[in-house]
Scaffold this active site. Sequence first.
Site, PDB file in Angstrom:
ATOM      1  N   ASP A 126       0.888  -1.156   0.000  1.00  0.00           N
ATOM      2  CA  ASP A 126       0.000   0.000   0.000  1.00  0.00           C
ATOM      3  C   ASP A 126       0.937   1.220   0.000  1.00  0.00           C
ATOM      4  OD1 ASP A 126      -2.360   1.621   0.487  1.00  0.00           O
ATOM      5  OD2 ASP A 126      -1.612   1.802   2.548  1.00  0.00           O
ATOM      6  N   ASP A 178      -0.080   5.051   0.782  1.00  0.00           N
ATOM      7  CA  ASP A 178      -0.345   6.072   1.811  1.00  0.00           C
ATOM      8  C   ASP A 178      -0.266   5.457   3.216  1.00  0.00           C
ATOM      9  OD1 ASP A 178      -0.981   8.076  -0.117  1.00  0.00           O
ATOM     10  OD2 ASP A 178      -2.982   7.236  -0.329  1.00  0.00           O
ATOM     11  N   SER A 234      -5.572   5.071  -4.150  1.00  0.00           N
ATOM     12  CA  SER A 234      -5.517   6.504  -4.469  1.00  0.00           C
ATOM     13  C   SER A 234      -5.348   6.787  -5.952  1.00  0.00           C
ATOM     14  CB  SER A 234      -4.351   7.146  -3.709  1.00  0.00           C
ATOM     15  OG  SER A 234      -4.195   8.481  -4.119  1.00  0.00           O
ATOM     16  N   ARG A 262     -11.902   7.783  -2.020  1.00  0.00           N
ATOM     17  CA  ARG A 262     -12.306   9.177  -1.779  1.00  0.00           C
ATOM     18  C   ARG A 262     -13.802   9.257  -1.529  1.00  0.00           C
ATOM     19  NH1 ARG A 262     -10.486  13.035  -6.474  1.00  0.00           N
ATOM     20  NH2 ARG A 262      -8.639  11.735  -6.182  1.00  0.00           N
ATOM     21  N   ASN A 300      -4.122   9.536  -6.766  1.00  0.00           N
ATOM     22  CA  ASN A 300      -2.903  10.366  -6.776  1.00  0.00           C
ATOM     23  C   ASN A 300      -1.644   9.517  -6.618  1.00  0.00           C
ATOM     24  OD1 ASN A 300      -3.974  13.235  -6.759  1.00  0.00           O
ATOM     25  ND2 ASN A 300      -5.123  12.369  -5.046  1.00  0.00           N
TER      26      ASN A 300
HETATM   27  C1  BG6 Z   1      -5.895   5.571   0.113  1.00  0.00           C
HETATM   28  C2  BG6 Z   1      -5.903   6.353   1.404  1.00  0.00           C
HETATM   29  O1  BG6 Z   1      -4.586   5.153  -0.158  1.00  0.00           O
HETATM   30  O2  BG6 Z   1      -6.358   6.374  -0.973  1.00  0.00           O
HETATM   31  C3  BG6 Z   1      -7.282   6.950   1.655  1.00  0.00           C
HETATM   32  O3  BG6 Z   1      -5.555   5.492   2.468  1.00  0.00           O
HETATM   33  C4  BG6 Z   1      -7.738   7.739   0.444  1.00  0.00           C
HETATM   34  O4  BG6 Z   1      -7.212   7.772   2.800  1.00  0.00           O
HETATM   35  C5  BG6 Z   1      -7.690   6.859  -0.797  1.00  0.00           C
HETATM   36  O5  BG6 Z   1      -9.086   8.196   0.641  1.00  0.00           O
HETATM   37  C6  BG6 Z   1      -8.119   7.589  -2.065  1.00  0.00           C
HETATM   38  O6  BG6 Z   1      -7.193   8.592  -2.354  1.00  0.00           O
HETATM   39  P1  BG6 Z   1      -7.387   9.698  -3.486  1.00  0.00           P
HETATM   40  O7  BG6 Z   1      -6.019  10.289  -3.630  1.00  0.00           O
HETATM   41  O8  BG6 Z   1      -7.833   8.990  -4.735  1.00  0.00           O
HETATM   42  O9  BG6 Z   1      -8.415  10.637  -2.992  1.00  0.00           O
HETATM   43 MG    MG Z   2      -2.647   3.165   3.612  1.00  0.00          MG
END
Ligand code: BG6
Ligand code: MG
Length: 225
Positions: free
Chosen positions: A14, A16, A119, A54, A121
């Site tokens: 993972d 984040d 994510s 998200r 991002n």
């Molecule tokens: C995960 C995080 O990796 O990504 C979450 O642990 C987050 O907290 C999720 O909501 C989605 O991320 P993003 O960047 O697409 O909003």
């Molecule tokens: Mg995480």
Amino acid sequence: MSNHLPQIQGVIFDLDGVLTDTAEFHYQAWQKLADEAGLPFDREANEALRGLSRRESLMQIVGDRSFSEETIQAMMDKKNGYYVDLIQNITSAELLPGALALLDELRQAGVKVGIGSGSKNARTIIDKLGIADRLDAIADGYSVKNSKPAPDVFLHAASLLELEPSQCAVVEDAGAGVAAALAAGMWAIGLGPAERVGAAHMVLPSLDGVTWTDLQAKLAQAKPC
Ligand code: BG6
Ligand code: MG
């Protein structure tokens, strides 16, 4: 206690909260959004959001209050704007202790390395951290429809690595992520308190000082997945 040797040929991280502390930035961005929208939220409430997408995170913050899809979309965009601002200055200095050494050890040992992140991002952060060349596969928030705790993102990463789920170990800081790894039929390594990641095959406080040799030895003592 069994003493078998798991044939792990790939480790899926993972992102984040595991390789870098962006979990804190997700929290700060949600807190800002919630404060502006007058929605109750705090660090404790944030713990339940770790690993969630998200949209799912916002749904948990919103609770049983009702908003139009347009407003929900606007709130998600706003939160993401705050988050993107917070990650602008990330560099390799933001890799958490032990992360780079473990990535390098895995590469040297011929173990494949993937990212399994919810994510959208993730790729930006991977580039900023400067670790793209150490990865064999990236599965992110764009890769699959069902987010953690569904196993899909890890199964997708395993297929990109051309490995069976039972040949993969997942490193996760979120309860939803550990659940996703277990649902995928993979070995789960939880980082953080047992209340959060205690369902994993093994739990560690962080990656600091962690070696692939240690992980294999500890997983060999765990109940098979
Ligand atoms: C995960 C995080 O990796 O990504 C979450 O642990 C987050 O907290 C999720 O909501 C989605 O991320 P993003 O960047 O697409 O909003
Ligand atoms: Mg995480």
